[in-house]
Scaffold this motif. Structure first.
Motif, PDB file in Angstrom:
ATOM      1  N   ARG A  89     -54.026   6.013  41.147  1.00 51.22           N
ATOM      2  CA  ARG A  89     -55.069   5.068  41.558  1.00 51.22           C
ATOM      3  C   ARG A  89     -54.638   3.613  41.397  1.00 51.22           C
ATOM      4  NH1 ARG A  89     -60.190   7.890  38.386  1.00 51.22           N
ATOM      5  NH2 ARG A  89     -60.467   9.661  39.804  1.00 51.22           N
ATOM      6  N   GLY A  90     -53.417   3.407  40.910  1.00 51.79           N
ATOM      7  CA  GLY A  90     -52.939   2.036  40.708  1.00 51.79           C
ATOM      8  C   GLY A  90     -53.523   1.375  39.487  1.00 51.79           C
ATOM      9  N   GLU A  91     -54.010   2.168  38.527  1.00 51.90           N
ATOM     10  CA  GLU A  91     -54.649   1.621  37.336  1.00 51.90           C
ATOM     11  C   GLU A  91     -53.725   1.626  36.124  1.00 51.90           C
ATOM     12  OE1 GLU A  91     -58.004   4.107  36.909  1.00 51.90           O
ATOM     13  OE2 GLU A  91     -59.003   3.390  38.733  1.00 51.90           O
ATOM     14  N   ALA A  92     -52.528   2.161  36.277  1.00 52.89           N
ATOM     15  CA  ALA A  92     -51.555   2.214  35.188  1.00 52.89           C
ATOM     16  C   ALA A  92     -50.163   2.206  35.800  1.00 52.89           C
ATOM     17  CB  ALA A  92     -51.766   3.457  34.318  1.00 52.89           C
ATOM     18  N   GLY A  93     -49.166   1.982  34.948  1.00 53.53           N
ATOM     19  CA  GLY A  93     -47.795   1.942  35.441  1.00 53.53           C
ATOM     20  C   GLY A  93     -47.161   0.592  35.174  1.00 53.53           C
ATOM     21  N   ARG A  94     -46.230   0.215  36.042  1.00 53.51           N
ATOM     22  CA  ARG A  94     -45.507  -1.039  35.883  1.00 53.51           C
ATOM     23  C   ARG A  94     -45.428  -1.755  37.215  1.00 53.51           C
ATOM     24  NH1 ARG A  94     -39.848  -2.395  32.805  1.00 53.51           N
ATOM     25  NH2 ARG A  94     -39.189  -4.133  34.118  1.00 53.51           N
ATOM     26  N   LEU A  95     -45.534  -3.078  37.165  1.00 48.88           N
ATOM     27  CA  LEU A  95     -45.441  -3.907  38.356  1.00 48.88           C
ATOM     28  C   LEU A  95     -44.481  -5.050  38.065  1.00 48.88           C
ATOM     29  CD1 LEU A  95     -46.845  -3.862  41.166  1.00 48.88           C
ATOM     30  CD2 LEU A  95     -48.409  -5.591  40.292  1.00 48.88           C
ATOM     31  N   ASP A  96     -43.405  -5.138  38.843  1.00 51.47           N
ATOM     32  CA  ASP A  96     -42.424  -6.211  38.682  1.00 51.47           C
ATOM     33  C   ASP A  96     -42.684  -7.274  39.740  1.00 51.47           C
ATOM     34  OD1 ASP A  96     -40.319  -5.404  36.560  1.00 51.47           O
ATOM     35  OD2 ASP A  96     -40.648  -3.567  37.712  1.00 51.47           O
ATOM     36  N   VAL A  97     -43.016  -8.484  39.277  1.00 53.76           N
ATOM     37  CA  VAL A  97     -43.454  -9.566  40.169  1.00 53.76           C
ATOM     38  C   VAL A  97     -42.487 -10.738  40.055  1.00 53.76           C
ATOM     39  CG1 VAL A  97     -45.335 -11.156  40.729  1.00 53.76           C
ATOM     40  CG2 VAL A  97     -45.855  -8.852  39.863  1.00 53.76           C
ATOM     41  N   TYR A 119     -56.685  -4.633  34.927  1.00 58.79           N
ATOM     42  CA  TYR A 119     -55.933  -3.389  34.776  1.00 58.79           C
ATOM     43  C   TYR A 119     -54.999  -3.508  33.566  1.00 58.79           C
ATOM     44  CZ  TYR A 119     -57.615  -2.455  39.489  1.00 58.79           C
ATOM     45  OH  TYR A 119     -58.408  -2.251  40.591  1.00 58.79           O
ATOM     46  N   PRO A 120     -55.543  -3.432  32.365  1.00 56.26           N
ATOM     47  CA  PRO A 120     -54.728  -3.653  31.160  1.00 56.26           C
ATOM     48  C   PRO A 120     -53.670  -2.578  30.927  1.00 56.26           C
ATOM     49  CG  PRO A 120     -56.924  -2.884  30.579  1.00 56.26           C
ATOM     50  CD  PRO A 120     -56.962  -3.193  32.039  1.00 56.26           C
ATOM     51  N   LEU A 121     -53.769  -1.433  31.586  1.00 54.37           N
ATOM     52  CA  LEU A 121     -52.789  -0.374  31.402  1.00 54.37           C
ATOM     53  C   LEU A 121     -51.568  -0.549  32.297  1.00 54.37           C
ATOM     54  CD1 LEU A 121     -55.066   2.783  31.046  1.00 54.37           C
ATOM     55  CD2 LEU A 121     -54.063   1.360  29.252  1.00 54.37           C
ATOM     56  N   VAL A 122     -51.603  -1.541  33.173  1.00 57.27           N
ATOM     57  CA  VAL A 122     -50.437  -1.831  34.010  1.00 57.27           C
ATOM     58  C   VAL A 122     -49.578  -2.872  33.306  1.00 57.27           C
ATOM     59  CG1 VAL A 122     -49.595  -2.725  36.213  1.00 57.27           C
ATOM     60  CG2 VAL A 122     -51.654  -1.303  36.144  1.00 57.27           C
ATOM     61  N   ARG A 123     -48.300  -2.559  33.116  1.00 58.94           N
ATOM     62  CA  ARG A 123     -47.369  -3.512  32.514  1.00 58.94           C
ATOM     63  C   ARG A 123     -46.792  -4.382  33.627  1.00 58.94           C
ATOM     64  NH1 ARG A 123     -41.684  -1.871  29.533  1.00 58.94           N
ATOM     65  NH2 ARG A 123     -40.897  -3.989  29.234  1.00 58.94           N
ATOM     66  N   VAL A 124     -47.006  -5.693  33.540  1.00 62.45           N
ATOM     67  CA  VAL A 124     -46.528  -6.626  34.556  1.00 62.45           C
ATOM     68  C   VAL A 124     -45.355  -7.428  33.997  1.00 62.45           C
ATOM     69  CG1 VAL A 124     -47.122  -8.511  36.119  1.00 62.45           C
ATOM     70  CG2 VAL A 124     -48.854  -6.804  35.512  1.00 62.45           C
ATOM     71  N   GLU A 125     -44.221  -7.370  34.698  1.00 59.44           N
ATOM     72  CA  GLU A 125     -43.037  -8.132  34.318  1.00 59.44           C
ATOM     73  C   GLU A 125     -42.811  -9.239  35.355  1.00 59.44           C
ATOM     74  OE1 GLU A 125     -41.252  -7.826  31.623  1.00 59.44           O
ATOM     75  OE2 GLU A 125     -42.243  -6.026  30.834  1.00 59.44           O
ATOM     76  N   ASP A 279     -46.773   1.535  50.010  1.00 57.80           N
ATOM     77  CA  ASP A 279     -48.233   1.535  50.216  1.00 57.80           C
ATOM     78  C   ASP A 279     -48.975   2.036  48.990  1.00 57.80           C
ATOM     79  OD1 ASP A 279     -47.484   4.149  50.278  1.00 57.80           O
ATOM     80  OD2 ASP A 279     -48.486   4.655  52.160  1.00 57.80           O
ATOM     81  N   ARG A 280     -48.389   1.848  47.814  1.00 59.70           N
ATOM     82  CA  ARG A 280     -49.017   2.324  46.580  1.00 59.70           C
ATOM     83  C   ARG A 280     -50.333   1.599  46.305  1.00 59.70           C
ATOM     84  NH1 ARG A 280     -44.967   1.018  42.222  1.00 59.70           N
ATOM     85  NH2 ARG A 280     -44.531  -0.665  43.680  1.00 59.70           N
ATOM     86  N   GLU A 281     -51.221   2.326  45.654  1.00 56.87           N
ATOM     87  CA  GLU A 281     -52.523   1.754  45.311  1.00 56.87           C
ATOM     88  C   GLU A 281     -52.382   0.578  44.361  1.00 56.87           C
ATOM     89  OE1 GLU A 281     -55.623   2.280  46.374  1.00 56.87           O
ATOM     90  OE2 GLU A 281     -54.754   3.586  47.887  1.00 56.87           O
ATOM     91  N   ILE A 282     -51.343   0.569  43.541  1.00 62.03           N
ATOM     92  CA  ILE A 282     -51.193  -0.516  42.574  1.00 62.03           C
ATOM     93  C   ILE A 282     -51.049  -1.859  43.280  1.00 62.03           C
ATOM     94  CG2 ILE A 282     -48.656  -0.387  42.353  1.00 62.03           C
ATOM     95  CD1 ILE A 282     -49.080  -0.758  39.309  1.00 62.03           C
ATOM     96  N   LEU A 283     -50.396  -1.878  44.450  1.00 60.13           N
ATOM     97  CA  LEU A 283     -50.272  -3.120  45.206  1.00 60.13           C
ATOM     98  C   LEU A 283     -51.603  -3.509  45.838  1.00 60.13           C
ATOM     99  CD1 LEU A 283     -46.797  -2.765  46.976  1.00 60.13           C
ATOM    100  CD2 LEU A 283     -47.378  -4.035  44.917  1.00 60.13           C
ATOM    101  N   ARG A 284     -52.314  -2.521  46.362  1.00 57.17           N
ATOM    102  CA  ARG A 284     -53.631  -2.814  46.933  1.00 57.17           C
ATOM    103  C   ARG A 284     -54.572  -3.356  45.844  1.00 57.17           C
ATOM    104  NH1 ARG A 284     -54.050  -0.500  51.994  1.00 57.17           N
ATOM    105  NH2 ARG A 284     -52.447   1.042  52.485  1.00 57.17           N
ATOM    106  N   ASN A 285     -54.495  -2.763  44.665  1.00 58.22           N
ATOM    107  CA  ASN A 285     -55.326  -3.238  43.560  1.00 58.22           C
ATOM    108  C   ASN A 285     -54.957  -4.664  43.179  1.00 58.22           C
ATOM    109  OD1 ASN A 285     -56.591  -0.777  43.480  1.00 58.22           O
ATOM    110  ND2 ASN A 285     -55.479  -0.020  41.693  1.00 58.22           N
TER     111      ASN A 285
END
Length: 324
Positions: A89-97, A119-125, A279-285
């Motif tokens: 659902r794009g509510e967890a994981g990692r996002l490299d920006v 989305y506090p469960l997503v780790r953003v780098e 097209d992952r939900e994490i990007l849409r979120n």
């Protein structure tokens, strides 16, 4: 050993109650069906888990071991499945920006923070860099998305407009134009220029120089630097002049005069960039969570404020890079 989670839940119910009738009621199933399932579990494991008499049910040594392990296995399975669902659902994981430093006054980090809060469960780098380098890292899968400025067309990259802003002229305070209220770009064509190296990108180079080259001549670049802050400090030291996006001009020292460019409608365009097939939900979120989080520069450059691109809904998605 082919024991599934349903069998473990049934075993735990009996182990906790030590009574097949009460355990069956807890599981909302018939007692004979529960008894069959326990026997199948014992058969699958090859050991007895319970000692049964007509009056009582007790755990064997193997049953006592499984009672502790089963609860741990079920808890871990629940956590793993929950994480799987959240990632999906794009509510967890990692996002490299990634981001170009000159975009910082326009609020990309504030948008990242808005996403982190939702989305506090997503780790953003976060990673900074040139536009060309950031786009290359996106294509290699090292970044998920990045704020880029005036990117060259690149197959496999899609864009979502972020901001559009004007250019201003930057000259030393000792320059002949420093006391003027504005300047036309072609008036600077004979001055030595301080600018980015060619590897910054062909489109970025041409778009930044467009206000000066509109008269058909090109300036002579005498000094290169890799950040706008360095470029502007070199201008302030008297090495030359330059043309700079308004937000980047906020890094100008007091030794630099910033002048509006008359007769020029050229603009610098910033985008969120991502892989076209991502097209992952994490990007849409991310787009949905950040589209209303904006910031404006403190307006040192000119009295013409930087303009935001009109908001677009996440459902409109990313545009193909070539359409940008």
């Amino acid at each position: 050993m082919d024991v599934d989670l349903r069998q473990l839940r049934a075993f735990l119910a009996v182990a906790d109650e030590l009574h097949f009738g009460r355990a069956a009621a807890t599981l909302h199933m018939a007692q004979p069906a529960l008894s069959q399932q326990i026997r199948r579990t014992e058969r699958d494991l090859g050991v007895d888990l319970f000692v049964r008499t007509s009056r009582s049910v007790a755990l064997t040594a193997a049953g006592r071991v499984l009672q502790g392990r089963a609860r741990s296995l079920l808890d871990q399975a629940a956590r793993d499945l929950d994480e799987t669902v959240r990632v999906g659902r794009g509510e967890a994981g990692r996002l490299d920006v990634g981001f170009v430093v000159s975009a910082l006054p326009l609020g990309p980090i504030e948008r990242v923070q808005a996403f982190r809060e939702r989305y506090p469960l997503v780790r953003v780098e976060l990673t900074e860099g040139y536009t060309s380098h950031l786009v290359a890292r996106i294509l290699r899968g090292e970044l998920d998305l990045a704020v880029v400025r005036d990117p060259d067309p690149e197959p496999g990259v899609r864009l979502l407009p972020f901001r559009s802003e004007r250019f201003v002229a930057a000259v030393p305070t000792t320059h002949r134009f420093a006391t003027r209220t504005s300047v036309e770009g072609p008036e600077l064509v004979d001055d030595p220029f301080v600018f980015f190296p060619a590897e910054a990108g062909a489109l970025a180079t041409e778009r930044n120089l467009a206000p000066v080259t509109s008269g058909g001549r090109r300036p002579r670049v005498v000094q290169e630097a890799t950040t706008w802050a360095t470029v502007l400090h070199l201008v302030g030291a008297g090495l030359g002049v330059t043309v700079v996006p308004e937000s980047a001009a906020l890094a100008a020292p007091d030794t630099v005069a910033l002048l509006p460019l008359d007769g020029s409608d050229h603009r610098s365009e910033l985008f969120w960039a991502a892989r076209a097939d991502d097209d992952r939900e994490i990007l849409r979120n991310f787009v949905a969570a950040t589209e209303r989080s904006t910031a404006r520069p403190t307006a040192r450059p000119t009295d013409r404020s930087t303009e935001a691109v009109p908001e677009r809904s996440p459902q409109e998605g990313w545009s193909d890079h070539r359409e940008g």
